[in-house]
Design an enzyme around this catalytic site. Sequence first.
Site, short mmCIF file in Angstrom:
data_model
loop_
_atom_site.label_atom_id
_atom_site.label_comp_id
_atom_site.label_asym_id
_atom_site.label_seq_id
_atom_site.Cartn_x
_atom_site.Cartn_y
_atom_site.Cartn_z
N SER A 1 2.55 7.35 -8.91
CA SER A 1 2.86 8.27 -7.82
C SER A 1 3.07 9.66 -8.43
O SER A 1 3.00 9.81 -9.65
CB SER A 1 4.07 7.80 -7.04
OG SER A 1 5.15 7.75 -7.91
N ASP B 1 -25.66 1.88 18.98
CA ASP B 1 -25.24 0.54 19.40
C ASP B 1 -26.44 -0.40 19.55
O ASP B 1 -26.36 -1.58 19.21
CB ASP B 1 -24.49 0.59 20.73
CG ASP B 1 -23.14 1.27 20.56
OD1 ASP B 1 -22.70 1.41 19.41
OD2 ASP B 1 -22.55 1.66 21.59
N LYS C 1 -2.91 17.44 -0.01
CA LYS C 1 -2.18 16.17 -0.10
C LYS C 1 -2.24 15.50 1.27
O LYS C 1 -1.55 15.90 2.20
CB LYS C 1 -0.74 16.40 -0.54
CG LYS C 1 -0.03 15.09 -0.78
CD LYS C 1 1.32 15.29 -1.44
CE LYS C 1 1.96 13.99 -1.82
NZ LYS C 1 2.05 13.01 -0.74
N GLU D 1 -7.11 8.18 0.02
CA GLU D 1 -6.12 8.08 1.09
C GLU D 1 -6.82 7.76 2.42
O GLU D 1 -7.85 8.35 2.74
CB GLU D 1 -5.41 9.43 1.19
CG GLU D 1 -4.14 9.42 1.95
CD GLU D 1 -2.91 9.17 1.06
OE1 GLU D 1 -3.07 8.76 -0.11
OE2 GLU D 1 -1.81 9.38 1.56
N CYS E 1 13.80 10.94 42.89
CA CYS E 1 13.77 10.60 44.31
C CYS E 1 14.66 9.41 44.65
O CYS E 1 14.79 9.04 45.81
CB CYS E 1 12.34 10.33 44.76
SG CYS E 1 11.64 8.86 44.02
S1 IVH Z 1 -3.48 11.78 -6.81
C1 IVH Z 1 -1.52 9.78 -10.32
N1 IVH Z 1 -4.40 13.24 -4.82
O1 IVH Z 1 0.26 11.11 -2.55
C2 IVH Z 1 -2.02 10.56 -9.18
N2 IVH Z 1 -2.66 11.69 -4.39
O2 IVH Z 1 2.63 9.97 -4.90
C3 IVH Z 1 -2.34 9.73 -8.04
N3 IVH Z 1 -1.98 11.59 -2.04
O3 IVH Z 1 0.68 7.93 -2.28
C4 IVH Z 1 -2.42 10.41 -6.79
N4 IVH Z 1 -3.37 13.12 -1.30
O4 IVH Z 1 -1.83 8.40 -2.08
C5 IVH Z 1 -3.53 12.30 -5.21
N5 IVH Z 1 -5.30 14.57 -3.16
C6 IVH Z 1 -4.45 13.62 -3.54
C7 IVH Z 1 -3.57 13.01 -2.63
C8 IVH Z 1 -2.68 12.03 -3.10
C9 IVH Z 1 -2.41 12.27 -0.97
C10 IVH Z 1 -0.90 10.57 -2.01
C11 IVH Z 1 -1.15 9.35 -2.84
C12 IVH Z 1 0.22 8.86 -3.20
C13 IVH Z 1 1.05 10.09 -3.10
C14 IVH Z 1 1.48 10.55 -4.47
#
Ligand code: IVH
Length: 677
Positions: A85, A40, A119, A178, A414
């Site tokens: 996704s 700090d 994940k 993430e 109470c």
């Molecule tokens: S790869 C095309 N790796 O899971 C691939 N995604 O639908 C893109 N997530 O919202 C994603 N951990 O943010 C990847 N080790 C990881 C992940 C990850 C979490 C999330 C991602 C997305 C969802 C996949």
Amino acid sequence: MKVSPTSAAARVKKLSAELHRHDRLYYVLAEPEISDEQYDALMRELQELEETFPALRAPDSPTQRVGGAPTKEFATVRHSVQMLSLANTYSEEEIRDFDRRVRSLLPPAEKLQYVCELKFDGVSLTLRYAGGLLQLGATRGDGTQGDDVTNNVRTIRTIPLRIPPGKGSVTDCEVRGEVVMFRKDFQRMNEERLEAGEKTFINPRNSTAGTLKLQDPKIVAARPLRFFAYALLADAKVPERHSDRLAMLGKMGFLVDTHAKRFGTIEDVVGHWKAWEAQRESLPFDIDGVVVKVDSFAQQERLGAIAKSPRWAIACKFASRSAETLLRGIRLQVGRIGTITPVADLEPVFIGGTTVSRASLYNEDYIRELDIRVGDTVIVERGGDVIPKVTGVKRDRRPRGLKKFMFPKKCPECGSSLHRLPEEAHYFCDNDECPMQIRGRILHWASRGAMDIQRLGDAVVDQLVTASLVKNVADLYDLHQKKDALLSMERWGEKSAQKLLDGITQSLTKPYSRVLYGIGIRHVGAGVVNVLCDAFPSAAALKEASLEELQAVHDVGPRIAASVHAFFRDPQHTRLLSRLAKAGLSLAAEKKKRSAALGALSGMTFVLTGTLSSMSRPEAQERIEAQGGKVVTAVSKQVRVLVVGEDPGSKVAKAEQLGVEMWDEQHLLSMLEKRKG
Ligand code: IVH
């Protein structure tokens, strides 16, 4: 003192470099070298210099982490490459189907490897860098466009503001990953919010999402967010394999999943997924599965994507941690300081390995916002190691005629009237004599962080309070004279009574800081206790302290100061403290030197890594210090011993390199025991 612009420039450069280095040591490597206060002080010096010489404020200055001006509305940004996704699965069979599909789309017998990553259960984020500088941070949105949250993102310490150029690094790129909040950080934040009468968050993911969307970056800066990178996109030449890109991201200063593993067969992938399902709780953050990705980019490209998901990856999720069940009733729980928490009485339901029949409902506003009614079918979630929560209502399944929930006006224990202050989220029962409060205060006194009296659990405290043997914590120390009364209680015998009394006697050796924590002053958690003990090393000194003196202590705000001040002015509390002192409890901090000279670990410096099974980290530190040892955070030549618990960090390698002695938990315990003999 006047500083010339040239010497200021040199100093700014030096301070920035130092702070960047310490950020990385602390947040990415978890090996800090300096204390928070020292950090700090460096930050303050840099802020002051930049204020005097605004031209010296670089876009990647560490001061940019503390949050700029609020944003009214986030701008929408188009993603340069769509944020796809992942297809999900929960079954082993579908994981094998995925493998078969991938192989069928590649030439027969072509070598194929998978990378399995955790994940992360957080919020996805993409970062754009140009010339090494962070230009943009954006949420996923609909995958094509998201919100520009750059100002908030700058405050996240695990996101480099600048990627250093050099071999093994790309400075024009997009990094995806993430944002998460560690469970312990989430819990601490919620406890603080609860104490402050603010609304608590449901789980780390929700609080991460809510935090990223805050309009004031200063508030974001104070929230403990972290970013894990899982993808690197760049025009420049980057490694062909995903696993090598992850390693590269690590070198570029990002936090990456250190548990990621490469496998050649789907059998191993399935094994990995199952292993993580069983041990997910050992991680400091929430995960909801394992992501399996084809390692080779050439293969990824050939596989391509269908709709919004790539064919080269799949999310293998863990069995759900939520379920639907009937809300049978809502009861009120009374905390040790009179806080009323509504709790859901549920039709028992099996979630993730245990039967859940109760769940938290937080407070009146929460029930009102979700319009939760007794008789509803509700959604219950069980995350990490936290208590289950009701997170939603199935409106479409609501039977006719259910009444809105009206918060009771009387304490269920109470009968005193409950009240709610306008700025607080909770109702309170003001009656100090309320049996539930008495129970809560005694349980808190006996808890691990306070006196650690193991025999004094829920059921025993219930019996003692019901039998009117104990009304406050000082009464525990009179129980020695009331052994007959103890023995007359149901299911009590000589042995159990003696064990309880021994536990109570043992607690007399606990240091003053534990006593101060144990008496349970409102807003005074374990962290504040340490600060208070340093500034006022005895209860007498604390009692003497004026409001101003209390507030002058670093980390003690007006709320804490007022609470401490009021506590020591209540004659009931002064009586309690003098009874505790009479019983033999310590009401002043021990002079450290005296115990140091006596201790078996006298003069030795320790570092702790990993999780210990028999005690918490603060407890281990306290016990080492009680024996004259010193505990520091970083391994260096000055360190004598590294104590290695479960899942140790990189400190082991460093200790090996420096030839520092290593002890396992068993050995530490035997050394701590030595003095007793
Ligand atoms: S790869 C095309 N790796 O899971 C691939 N995604 O639908 C893109 N997530 O919202 C994603 N951990 O943010 C990847 N080790 C990881 C992940 C990850 C979490 C999330 C991602 C997305 C969802 C996949």
